[in-house]
Design a protein around this motif. Structure first.
Motif, PDB file in Angstrom:
ATOM      1  N   ALA A   1       0.854  -1.183   0.000  1.00 33.78           N
ATOM      2  CA  ALA A   1       0.000   0.000   0.000  1.00 33.78           C
ATOM      3  C   ALA A   1       0.897   1.243   0.000  1.00 33.78           C
ATOM      4  O   ALA A   1       2.058   1.180   0.410  1.00 33.78           O
ATOM      5  CB  ALA A   1      -0.900  -0.023   1.241  1.00 33.78           C
ATOM      6  N   PRO A   2       0.402   2.381  -0.462  1.00 37.13           N
ATOM      7  CA  PRO A   2      -0.958   2.601  -0.976  1.00 37.13           C
ATOM      8  C   PRO A   2      -1.059   2.272  -2.465  1.00 37.13           C
ATOM      9  O   PRO A   2      -0.063   1.962  -3.106  1.00 37.13           O
ATOM     10  CB  PRO A   2      -1.160   4.094  -0.739  1.00 37.13           C
ATOM     11  N   TYR A   3      -2.264   2.333  -2.979  1.00 31.34           N
ATOM     12  CA  TYR A   3      -2.562   2.107  -4.394  1.00 31.34           C
ATOM     13  C   TYR A   3      -2.149   0.705  -4.828  1.00 31.34           C
ATOM     14  O   TYR A   3      -1.633   0.495  -5.927  1.00 31.34           O
ATOM     15  CB  TYR A   3      -1.894   3.181  -5.267  1.00 31.34           C
ATOM     16  N   GLU A   4      -2.385  -0.259  -3.933  1.00 34.70           N
ATOM     17  CA  GLU A   4      -1.944  -1.624  -4.205  1.00 34.70           C
ATOM     18  C   GLU A   4      -2.668  -2.270  -5.378  1.00 34.70           C
ATOM     19  O   GLU A   4      -2.102  -3.146  -6.052  1.00 34.70           O
ATOM     20  CB  GLU A   4      -2.075  -2.493  -2.947  1.00 34.70           C
TER      21      GLU A   4
ATOM     22  N   ARG B   1      -3.162  10.473  -7.845  1.00 38.57           N
ATOM     23  CA  ARG B   1      -2.164   9.402  -7.773  1.00 38.57           C
ATOM     24  C   ARG B   1      -2.751   8.048  -8.143  1.00 38.57           C
ATOM     25  O   ARG B   1      -2.140   7.271  -8.886  1.00 38.57           O
ATOM     26  CB  ARG B   1      -1.579   9.338  -6.357  1.00 38.57           C
ATOM     27  N   GLN B   2      -3.913   7.766  -7.613  1.00 43.80           N
ATOM     28  CA  GLN B   2      -4.532   6.468  -7.873  1.00 43.80           C
ATOM     29  C   GLN B   2      -4.823   6.297  -9.360  1.00 43.80           C
ATOM     30  O   GLN B   2      -4.529   5.252  -9.958  1.00 43.80           O
ATOM     31  CB  GLN B   2      -5.819   6.346  -7.059  1.00 43.80           C
TER      32      GLN B   2
ATOM     33  N   THR C   1     -11.189  -9.142  -9.247  1.00 43.14           N
ATOM     34  CA  THR C   1     -11.435  -7.905  -8.507  1.00 43.14           C
ATOM     35  C   THR C   1     -11.806  -6.799  -9.467  1.00 43.14           C
ATOM     36  O   THR C   1     -11.109  -6.581 -10.468  1.00 43.14           O
ATOM     37  CB  THR C   1     -10.181  -7.485  -7.709  1.00 43.14           C
ATOM     38  N   ARG C   2     -12.885  -6.123  -9.180  1.00 43.14           N
ATOM     39  CA  ARG C   2     -13.300  -5.002 -10.019  1.00 43.14           C
ATOM     40  C   ARG C   2     -12.489  -3.768  -9.651  1.00 43.14           C
ATOM     41  O   ARG C   2     -12.370  -3.407  -8.479  1.00 43.14           O
ATOM     42  CB  ARG C   2     -14.784  -4.717  -9.819  1.00 43.14           C
ATOM     43  N   VAL C   3     -11.916  -3.136 -10.653  1.00 39.80           N
ATOM     44  CA  VAL C   3     -11.063  -1.978 -10.418  1.00 39.80           C
ATOM     45  C   VAL C   3     -11.911  -0.721 -10.359  1.00 39.80           C
ATOM     46  O   VAL C   3     -12.725  -0.459 -11.243  1.00 39.80           O
ATOM     47  CB  VAL C   3     -10.005  -1.852 -11.538  1.00 39.80           C
ATOM     48  N   ARG C   4     -11.706   0.042  -9.311  1.00 44.11           N
ATOM     49  CA  ARG C   4     -12.417   1.314  -9.154  1.00 44.11           C
ATOM     50  C   ARG C   4     -11.401   2.419  -8.897  1.00 44.11           C
ATOM     51  O   ARG C   4     -10.274   2.165  -8.502  1.00 44.11           O
ATOM     52  CB  ARG C   4     -13.402   1.256  -7.973  1.00 44.11           C
ATOM     53  N   GLY C   5     -11.830   3.633  -9.088  1.00 47.28           N
ATOM     54  CA  GLY C   5     -11.015   4.769  -8.674  1.00 47.28           C
ATOM     55  C   GLY C   5     -10.343   5.539  -9.794  1.00 47.28           C
ATOM     56  O   GLY C   5      -9.666   6.524  -9.540  1.00 47.28           O
TER      57      GLY C   5
ATOM     58  N   HIS D   1      -1.652  11.827 -17.568  1.00 53.34           N
ATOM     59  CA  HIS D   1      -0.253  11.843 -17.145  1.00 53.34           C
ATOM     60  C   HIS D   1       0.276  10.425 -16.953  1.00 53.34           C
ATOM     61  O   HIS D   1       1.440  10.137 -17.273  1.00 53.34           O
ATOM     62  CB  HIS D   1      -0.099  12.646 -15.855  1.00 53.34           C
ATOM     63  N   GLY D   2      -0.536   9.530 -16.416  1.00 53.12           N
ATOM     64  CA  GLY D   2      -0.090   8.154 -16.221  1.00 53.12           C
ATOM     65  C   GLY D   2       0.177   7.445 -17.535  1.00 53.12           C
ATOM     66  O   GLY D   2       1.142   6.692 -17.671  1.00 53.12           O
TER      67      GLY D   2
END
Length: 392
Positions: free
Chosen positions: A218-221, A294-295, A359-363, A372-373
């Motif tokens: 973590a974070p953003y694992e 960031r996420q 796992t459903r990705v959220r965020g 930017h990413g």
């Protein structure tokens, strides 16, 4: 000696099997009143570590969980106990020596031992309570003492070169240079993987897939786990994320596992540096959605890297197949060999993890973060220069 043993037994029964904090305080009080208990206290800690190894755990796994659930004194104590316990083995499983060398590397100067024995005993018992509650997990190798020592050799020259290239890519402040260095590292790893696969096929070596664990902190694992999964897939491996324990298990043949570990670590460093730089620009512009930015940045970075790695991997295999076709019967095509290895990896992963969930990705809600990413992933270019068209 008998009375000391009795005190220790009572202390451990209260602390480890009693009622919560009250039982812990009772156990620590009993141990604090028995100054002769220190040696037995440490011996039991090493015994609990031995149980953890037999349950599939490895040193890095234990320290990672201690760091997540407890505090720095517990991490320091765990590292100290692990180093002491593992000295008893004539030889250690693969990757253990490297894990042991890294224990406590990021900790500050060693703290002075607590003056009061109650605090000293409490720290030990809190750690031991965690160790005793570790459930069995899928082993990725034999426990210490049961492995067969192999030949003592230095690191392959290829890996030494890859490490040096990736270290330079992480350190440079110029995206173009990082791109070239990372591309060269990926080229070396891809060639090495193909060479090892073809050699095993020619010699009929009884090569079977192995496994290793990679920390996903973590974070953003979630984004980090996706990045690791992308790197694993591009290198003919499977990754299964254990969110609760903070790691992914990567299944594959040894050269590919080494490539995944090296490339994932480097790409994460490069991505984090790019994220920090982009975030500074966003703050200068008056934006304050730091966490969301960031996420989303890391999710976009992982998504784009995955697409590029997949294309790069396909191109490398196609190029090798064309070279084999041009050589006629003097060279074997890598396609059947890689297909057979993919089947073997999938089978091993399914046997290790017969039940998995998605796992459903959220965020991913920040448009600037996604842009930017994606741009950062493009700069972390992994297609070998001069070996085919650039990927979109």
């Amino acid at each position: 000696m008998g009375s000391t043993d009795s005190v220790i037994d009572d202390a451990f029964a209260a602390a480890l099997y009693g009622d919560g904090d009250e039982g812990l305080d009772t156990g620590a009080s009993l141990l604090a009143a028995a100054p002769g208990s220190d040696a037995e206290l440490r011996r039991r800690g090493e015994e609990y570590l031995g149980r953890a190894w037999r349950g599939g755990w490895q040193p890095a796994d234990v320290v990672r969980l201690v760091r997540h659930d407890l505090e720095e004194p517990h991490v320091r104590l765990a590292a100290d106990l692990i180093r002491a316990e593992t000295r008893a083995y004539a030889h250690l499983p693969p990757r253990w020596t490297e894990q042991l060398a890294g224990l406590g590397r990021d900790l500050g100067p060693e703290a002075v031992r607590p003056r009061d024995r109650f605090s000293y005993a409490t720290t030990h018992l809190q750690l031991y309570r965690l160790l005793l509650r570790l459930p069995p997990i899928e082993p990725v190798g034999p426990p210490p003492g049961e492995s067969v020592p192999g030949p003592v050799e230095g690191e392959p020259r290829m890996l030494t070169r890859v490490r040096a290239l990736l270290a330079k890519a992480e350190a440079t402040g110029y995206p173009e240079e990082a791109e070239a260095l990372t591309a060269k590292a990926q080229e070396l790893m891809a060639r090495h993987s193909l060479d090892e696969a073809l050699l095993a096929a020619r010699t009929h070596a009884k090569d079977v897939p192995g496994a290793c664990r990679v920390g996903v902190d973590a974070p953003y694992e979630t984004a980090k786990a996706i990045l690791l999964d992308s790197v694993a897939a591009a290198n003919h491996c499977r990754a299964v994320w254990n969110e609760a324990f903070g790691f992914s298990t990567v299944v594959g043949f040894e050269p590919d596992l080494e490539a995944v570990e090296l490339l994932y670590t480097s790409l994460l460093v490069q991505g984090t540096a790019a994220m920090t730089k982009a975030e500074a620009g966003q703050r200068a512009a008056g934006r304050k959605r730091t966490k969301t930015f960031r996420q989303t940045f890391l999710l976009a970075y992982a998504h784009r890297i995955g697409a590029r790695l997949a294309r790069a991997g396909e191109h490398a295999v196609k190029e090798a197949a064309e070279a084999a076709g041009a050589a006629g019967g003097s060279a074997a095509s890598p396609l059947p060999v890689l297909a057979a290895r993919d089947v073997a990896v999938a089978g091993r992963a399914e046997r290790m993890f017969p039940e998995t969930t998605t796992t459903r990705v959220r965020g991913a809600t920040d448009g600037e973060g996604w842009a930017h990413g994606t741009a950062a992933a493009d700069r972390a270019h992994v297609t070998p220069r001069g070996r085919g068209p650039a990927l979109p």
